[in-house]
Design a protein around this motif. Structure first.
Motif, PDB file in Angstrom:
ATOM      1  N   MET A 163      -7.930 -75.508  64.290  1.00  0.00           N
ATOM      2  CA  MET A 163      -7.296 -75.794  63.032  1.00  0.00           C
ATOM      3  C   MET A 163      -8.268 -76.418  62.038  1.00  0.00           C
ATOM      4  O   MET A 163      -8.185 -76.144  60.858  1.00  0.00           O
ATOM      5  CB  MET A 163      -6.141 -76.762  63.251  1.00  0.00           C
ATOM      6  N   LYS A 164      -9.181 -77.257  62.542  1.00  0.00           N
ATOM      7  CA  LYS A 164     -10.129 -77.920  61.659  1.00  0.00           C
ATOM      8  C   LYS A 164     -11.044 -76.913  60.983  1.00  0.00           C
ATOM      9  O   LYS A 164     -11.387 -77.063  59.817  1.00  0.00           O
ATOM     10  CB  LYS A 164     -10.960 -78.920  62.457  1.00  0.00           C
ATOM     11  N   GLN A 165     -11.442 -75.867  61.721  1.00  0.00           N
ATOM     12  CA  GLN A 165     -12.339 -74.869  61.157  1.00  0.00           C
ATOM     13  C   GLN A 165     -11.650 -74.085  60.046  1.00  0.00           C
ATOM     14  O   GLN A 165     -12.272 -73.743  59.050  1.00  0.00           O
ATOM     15  CB  GLN A 165     -12.835 -73.923  62.235  1.00  0.00           C
ATOM     16  N   VAL A 166     -10.369 -73.799  60.202  1.00  0.00           N
ATOM     17  CA  VAL A 166      -9.625 -73.058  59.179  1.00  0.00           C
ATOM     18  C   VAL A 166      -9.528 -73.893  57.908  1.00  0.00           C
ATOM     19  O   VAL A 166      -9.738 -73.383  56.801  1.00  0.00           O
ATOM     20  CB  VAL A 166      -8.220 -72.669  59.704  1.00  0.00           C
ATOM     21  N   ASN A 167      -9.221 -75.177  58.048  1.00  0.00           N
ATOM     22  CA  ASN A 167      -9.128 -76.046  56.877  1.00  0.00           C
ATOM     23  C   ASN A 167     -10.485 -76.191  56.197  1.00  0.00           C
ATOM     24  O   ASN A 167     -10.568 -76.217  54.974  1.00  0.00           O
ATOM     25  CB  ASN A 167      -8.583 -77.426  57.263  1.00  0.00           C
ATOM     26  N   LEU A 168     -11.553 -76.306  56.983  1.00  0.00           N
ATOM     27  CA  LEU A 168     -12.890 -76.406  56.424  1.00  0.00           C
ATOM     28  C   LEU A 168     -13.258 -75.126  55.682  1.00  0.00           C
ATOM     29  O   LEU A 168     -13.845 -75.162  54.593  1.00  0.00           O
ATOM     30  CB  LEU A 168     -13.900 -76.693  57.535  1.00  0.00           C
ATOM     31  N   PHE A 169     -12.896 -73.986  56.251  1.00  0.00           N
ATOM     32  CA  PHE A 169     -13.160 -72.706  55.603  1.00  0.00           C
ATOM     33  C   PHE A 169     -12.405 -72.593  54.286  1.00  0.00           C
ATOM     34  O   PHE A 169     -12.965 -72.181  53.264  1.00  0.00           O
ATOM     35  CB  PHE A 169     -12.771 -71.556  56.538  1.00  0.00           C
ATOM     36  N   LYS A 170     -11.137 -72.963  54.280  1.00  0.00           N
ATOM     37  CA  LYS A 170     -10.325 -72.898  53.061  1.00  0.00           C
ATOM     38  C   LYS A 170     -10.870 -73.832  51.989  1.00  0.00           C
ATOM     39  O   LYS A 170     -10.932 -73.478  50.812  1.00  0.00           O
ATOM     40  CB  LYS A 170      -8.869 -73.240  53.361  1.00  0.00           C
ATOM     41  N   THR A 171     -11.292 -75.014  52.391  1.00  0.00           N
ATOM     42  CA  THR A 171     -11.846 -75.972  51.441  1.00  0.00           C
ATOM     43  C   THR A 171     -13.145 -75.442  50.844  1.00  0.00           C
ATOM     44  O   THR A 171     -13.357 -75.501  49.631  1.00  0.00           O
ATOM     45  CB  THR A 171     -12.096 -77.331  52.124  1.00  0.00           C
ATOM     46  N   GLY A 172     -14.018 -74.909  51.689  1.00  0.00           N
ATOM     47  CA  GLY A 172     -15.274 -74.347  51.210  1.00  0.00           C
ATOM     48  C   GLY A 172     -15.057 -73.175  50.275  1.00  0.00           C
ATOM     49  O   GLY A 172     -15.731 -73.041  49.252  1.00  0.00           O
ATOM     50  N   LEU A 173     -14.109 -72.315  50.613  1.00  0.00           N
ATOM     51  CA  LEU A 173     -13.797 -71.165  49.773  1.00  0.00           C
ATOM     52  C   LEU A 173     -13.258 -71.613  48.416  1.00  0.00           C
ATOM     53  O   LEU A 173     -13.624 -71.055  47.379  1.00  0.00           O
ATOM     54  CB  LEU A 173     -12.795 -70.256  50.480  1.00  0.00           C
ATOM     55  N   ALA A 174     -12.415 -72.625  48.415  1.00  0.00           N
ATOM     56  CA  ALA A 174     -11.871 -73.143  47.162  1.00  0.00           C
ATOM     57  C   ALA A 174     -12.973 -73.737  46.287  1.00  0.00           C
ATOM     58  O   ALA A 174     -13.003 -73.520  45.067  1.00  0.00           O
ATOM     59  CB  ALA A 174     -10.797 -74.182  47.443  1.00  0.00           C
ATOM     60  N   VAL A 175     -13.908 -74.460  46.889  1.00  0.00           N
ATOM     61  CA  VAL A 175     -15.007 -75.054  46.127  1.00  0.00           C
ATOM     62  C   VAL A 175     -15.891 -73.966  45.534  1.00  0.00           C
ATOM     63  O   VAL A 175     -16.287 -74.034  44.363  1.00  0.00           O
ATOM     64  CB  VAL A 175     -15.825 -76.014  47.017  1.00  0.00           C
ATOM     65  N   ILE A 176     -16.189 -72.935  46.309  1.00  0.00           N
ATOM     66  CA  ILE A 176     -17.020 -71.831  45.812  1.00  0.00           C
ATOM     67  C   ILE A 176     -16.326 -71.112  44.655  1.00  0.00           C
ATOM     68  O   ILE A 176     -16.966 -70.779  43.651  1.00  0.00           O
ATOM     69  CB  ILE A 176     -17.361 -70.854  46.961  1.00  0.00           C
ATOM     70  N   CYS A 177     -15.031 -70.889  44.767  1.00  0.00           N
ATOM     71  CA  CYS A 177     -14.294 -70.218  43.691  1.00  0.00           C
ATOM     72  C   CYS A 177     -14.288 -71.056  42.421  1.00  0.00           C
ATOM     73  O   CYS A 177     -14.437 -70.530  41.311  1.00  0.00           O
ATOM     74  CB  CYS A 177     -12.865 -69.915  44.131  1.00  0.00           C
ATOM     75  N   MET A 178     -14.113 -72.366  42.552  1.00  0.00           N
ATOM     76  CA  MET A 178     -14.120 -73.235  41.376  1.00  0.00           C
ATOM     77  C   MET A 178     -15.492 -73.258  40.714  1.00  0.00           C
ATOM     78  O   MET A 178     -15.609 -73.212  39.493  1.00  0.00           O
ATOM     79  CB  MET A 178     -13.681 -74.644  41.753  1.00  0.00           C
ATOM     80  N   LEU A 179     -16.559 -73.322  41.529  1.00  0.00           N
ATOM     81  CA  LEU A 179     -17.911 -73.324  40.965  1.00  0.00           C
ATOM     82  C   LEU A 179     -18.216 -71.997  40.280  1.00  0.00           C
ATOM     83  O   LEU A 179     -18.816 -71.974  39.201  1.00  0.00           O
ATOM     84  CB  LEU A 179     -18.939 -73.603  42.049  1.00  0.00           C
ATOM     85  N   ALA A 180     -17.829 -70.909  40.878  1.00  0.00           N
ATOM     86  CA  ALA A 180     -18.070 -69.592  40.281  1.00  0.00           C
ATOM     87  C   ALA A 180     -17.293 -69.438  38.983  1.00  0.00           C
ATOM     88  O   ALA A 180     -17.788 -68.840  38.024  1.00  0.00           O
ATOM     89  CB  ALA A 180     -17.696 -68.493  41.268  1.00  0.00           C
ATOM     90  N   GLY A 181     -16.113 -69.991  38.925  1.00  0.00           N
ATOM     91  CA  GLY A 181     -15.306 -69.916  37.709  1.00  0.00           C
ATOM     92  C   GLY A 181     -15.906 -70.702  36.568  1.00  0.00           C
ATOM     93  O   GLY A 181     -15.848 -70.287  35.407  1.00  0.00           O
ATOM     94  N   THR A 182     -16.498 -71.852  36.855  1.00  0.00           N
ATOM     95  CA  THR A 182     -17.081 -72.654  35.783  1.00  0.00           C
ATOM     96  C   THR A 182     -18.442 -72.115  35.362  1.00  0.00           C
ATOM     97  O   THR A 182     -18.797 -72.193  34.196  1.00  0.00           O
ATOM     98  CB  THR A 182     -17.227 -74.127  36.214  1.00  0.00           C
ATOM     99  N   VAL A 183     -19.209 -71.569  36.269  1.00  0.00           N
ATOM    100  CA  VAL A 183     -20.533 -71.050  35.936  1.00  0.00           C
ATOM    101  C   VAL A 183     -20.423 -69.735  35.179  1.00  0.00           C
ATOM    102  O   VAL A 183     -21.229 -69.435  34.308  1.00  0.00           O
ATOM    103  CB  VAL A 183     -21.373 -70.871  37.224  1.00  0.00           C
TER     104      VAL A 183
END
Length: 92
Positions: A1-21
């Protein structure tokens, strides 16, 4: 479960950074044609040939991606040992 949450968090951060850049600045928005405003930086296209070149590159890239995926999913081998990878093993 921890890996899934870590993956979702990382994906969300990447999407936010890509959106602002990916957003263009105000000066670039004024220099771009209406269709490209808010997407790209720098000067706009110099002629209609620029659009043609970009569209041709997109078509070639999409076809290459399609052909690569098709070859990975369904390789067309004629026989088990009739493959170039086995040519060095069959010294005939």
């Amino acid at each position: 479960m921890k890996q899934v949450n870590l993956f979702k968090t990382g994906l969300a951060v990447i999407c936010m950074l890509a959106g602002t850049v990916a957003q263009a600045c105000e000066v670039c928005n004024q220099n771009q044609p209406k269709i490209l405003r808010g997407i790209t930086h720098g000067g706009g296209p110099q002629s209609n040939w620029d659009y043609f070149v970009v569209i041709a590159m997109v078509i070639i890239t999409v076809y290459t991606l399609y052909a690569t995926i098709r070859c990975f999913l369904k390789p067309q081998h004629e026989g088990k040992y009739n493959n170039i990878k086995n040519a060095i093993l069959n010294q005939q």
